[in-house]
Design a protein around this motif. Structure first.
Motif, PDB file in Angstrom:
ATOM      1  N   MET A   1       0.863 -14.933  -7.402  1.00  0.00           N
ATOM      2  CA  MET A   1       0.186 -13.976  -7.509  1.00  0.00           C
ATOM      3  C   MET A   1      -1.932 -14.195  -8.426  1.00  0.00           C
ATOM      4  O   MET A   1      -1.284 -15.053  -9.754  1.00  0.00           O
ATOM      5  N   ILE A  64      -2.411 -12.243  -3.008  1.00  0.00           N
ATOM      6  CA  ILE A  64      -1.038 -12.953  -3.350  1.00  0.00           C
ATOM      7  C   ILE A  64      -0.643 -13.890  -1.334  1.00  0.00           C
ATOM      8  O   ILE A  64      -1.481 -13.897  -1.334  1.00  0.00           O
ATOM      9  N   GLU A  73      -3.915  -7.815  -2.635  1.00  0.00           N
ATOM     10  CA  GLU A  73      -3.268  -6.842  -3.649  1.00  0.00           C
ATOM     11  C   GLU A  73      -3.581  -5.438  -4.020  1.00  0.00           C
ATOM     12  O   GLU A  73      -4.999  -6.467  -5.279  1.00  0.00           O
ATOM     13  N   THR A 127       0.956   0.329  -5.241  1.00  0.00           N
ATOM     14  CA  THR A 127       0.662  -0.364  -5.611  1.00  0.00           C
ATOM     15  C   THR A 127      -0.096  -0.864  -3.425  1.00  0.00           C
ATOM     16  O   THR A 127       1.040  -0.896  -2.787  1.00  0.00           O
ATOM     17  N   THR A 128      -0.720  -1.899  -3.088  1.00  0.00           N
ATOM     18  CA  THR A 128      -1.008  -1.908  -1.732  1.00  0.00           C
ATOM     19  C   THR A 128      -1.428  -3.001  -1.045  1.00  0.00           C
ATOM     20  O   THR A 128      -2.124  -3.432  -2.111  1.00  0.00           O
ATOM     21  N   ARG A 129      -1.227  -3.446   0.107  1.00  0.00           N
ATOM     22  CA  ARG A 129      -1.034  -4.759   0.007  1.00  0.00           C
ATOM     23  C   ARG A 129      -1.576  -4.778   1.774  1.00  0.00           C
ATOM     24  O   ARG A 129      -1.576  -4.262   2.212  1.00  0.00           O
ATOM     25  N   LYS A 130      -2.533  -5.844   2.061  1.00  0.00           N
ATOM     26  CA  LYS A 130      -3.439  -5.969   3.174  1.00  0.00           C
ATOM     27  C   LYS A 130      -2.829  -7.795   3.283  1.00  0.00           C
ATOM     28  O   LYS A 130      -3.800  -8.918   2.477  1.00  0.00           O
ATOM     29  N   TRP A 131      -2.734  -8.715   4.534  1.00  0.00           N
ATOM     30  CA  TRP A 131      -2.409  -9.446   4.824  1.00  0.00           C
ATOM     31  C   TRP A 131      -3.424  -9.828   5.887  1.00  0.00           C
ATOM     32  O   TRP A 131      -3.882  -9.275   6.632  1.00  0.00           O
TER      33      TRP A 131
END
Lengths: 132, 127
Positions: A1, A64, A73, A127-131
């Motif tokens: 990260m 990330i 993230e 905490t939020t993520r997009k791939w």
């Protein structure tokens, strides 16, 4: 990260700055235009919530690495009043201010992963993520 | 420094009895609230046929802005004037759909010309 941006949120201009930072970073690491704008809106919602409810807080943007792909993230953290009822806050059309009441559920829809921790009078960590 | 600015100006113009509001920068929440009351004020004072809000420079329509645009749309309709939003970027349109914002009474147009056409055709219907 790798943290690529940490921004203190304490006034309305910070909300605009950090959502524009997110847009640029998302584009740079290879997200489509549409996905980049989605991330930017999610960041704007989270930063607005910090400003509205906690007055001050931080947004961290982290690149990330997943198993197959990279992602972005977004961590929103504040020491504000916290959210009394997280289940209610995640419902559409629920708002304790005069917003559309679509902020947090909207963020969840825009991003791939979403985690929220909050304790009344202590603060909120989202905490939020997009791939890719 | 952007951080030092706490006042934003949005200059509105009246063209062909329509209030044109070109939004050139991402708006602070306070600016939107101010703009909202300015629009309603202008409707009362001027003989307007429509309100055209040009969003071509906007990258982020968050739930606050969407909520305010919906409110403006509803309020202007109550005062007898349609609000038309124009020139959304495709990515912004996509994210509004993703967020499932309900913009209520506001009418969407491709660009300002299209907005004037809509207002013209609505006025004809009434006459």
């Amino acid at each position: 990260m790798k943290t690529v941006k940490s921004k203190k949120i304490s006034n309305p201009a910070d909300i605009i700055t950090v959502s524009s930072n997110a847009l640029n970073i998302a584009k740079k690491i290879g997200f489509s235009e549409t996905a980049s704008y989605s991330i930017s809106i999610a960041v704007s919602e989270l930063a607005s919530n910090i400003h509205k409810y906690a007055k001050n807080g931080y947004i961290h943007l982290n690149i990330i690495e997943g198993k197959n792909t990279n992602g972005l993230e977004v961590v929103a953290i504040d020491n504000g009043p916290g959210i009394k009822n997280i289940q209610d806050a995640m419902k559409d059309n629920y708002s304790t201010s005069d917003g559309l009441g679509i902020g947090l559920p909207g963020v969840k829809r825009l991003m791939d992963e979403f985690e929220i921790k909050s304790e009344p009078k202590k603060g909120t960590l989202i905490t939020t993520r997009k791939w890719l | 420094m952007m951080e030092d600015l706490d006042v934003q100006l949005v200059s509105t113009t009246i063209v062909n009895k329509c209030l044109v509001v070109p939004i050139q920068v991402e708006l602070f929440d306070d600016t939107i609230i101010q703009l909202q009351s300015e629009i309603l004020d202008k409707i009362q004072k001027e003989d307007l046929r429509g309100v055209i809000i040009d969003l071509s420079a906007i990258n982020v329509v968050d739930s606050f802005l969407a909520g305010k645009l919906r409110e403006i749309g509803y309020q202007t309709v109550l005062m007898g004037v349609d609000t038309i939003l124009t020139s959304l970027k495709p990515e912004v349109a996509a994210s509004i759909a993703d967020m499932e914002y309900d913009l209520g009474n506001v009418i969407m147009a491709r660009d300002q010309d299209h907005a004037f056409q809509i207002i013209d055709s609505n006025s004809k219907k009434i006459i």
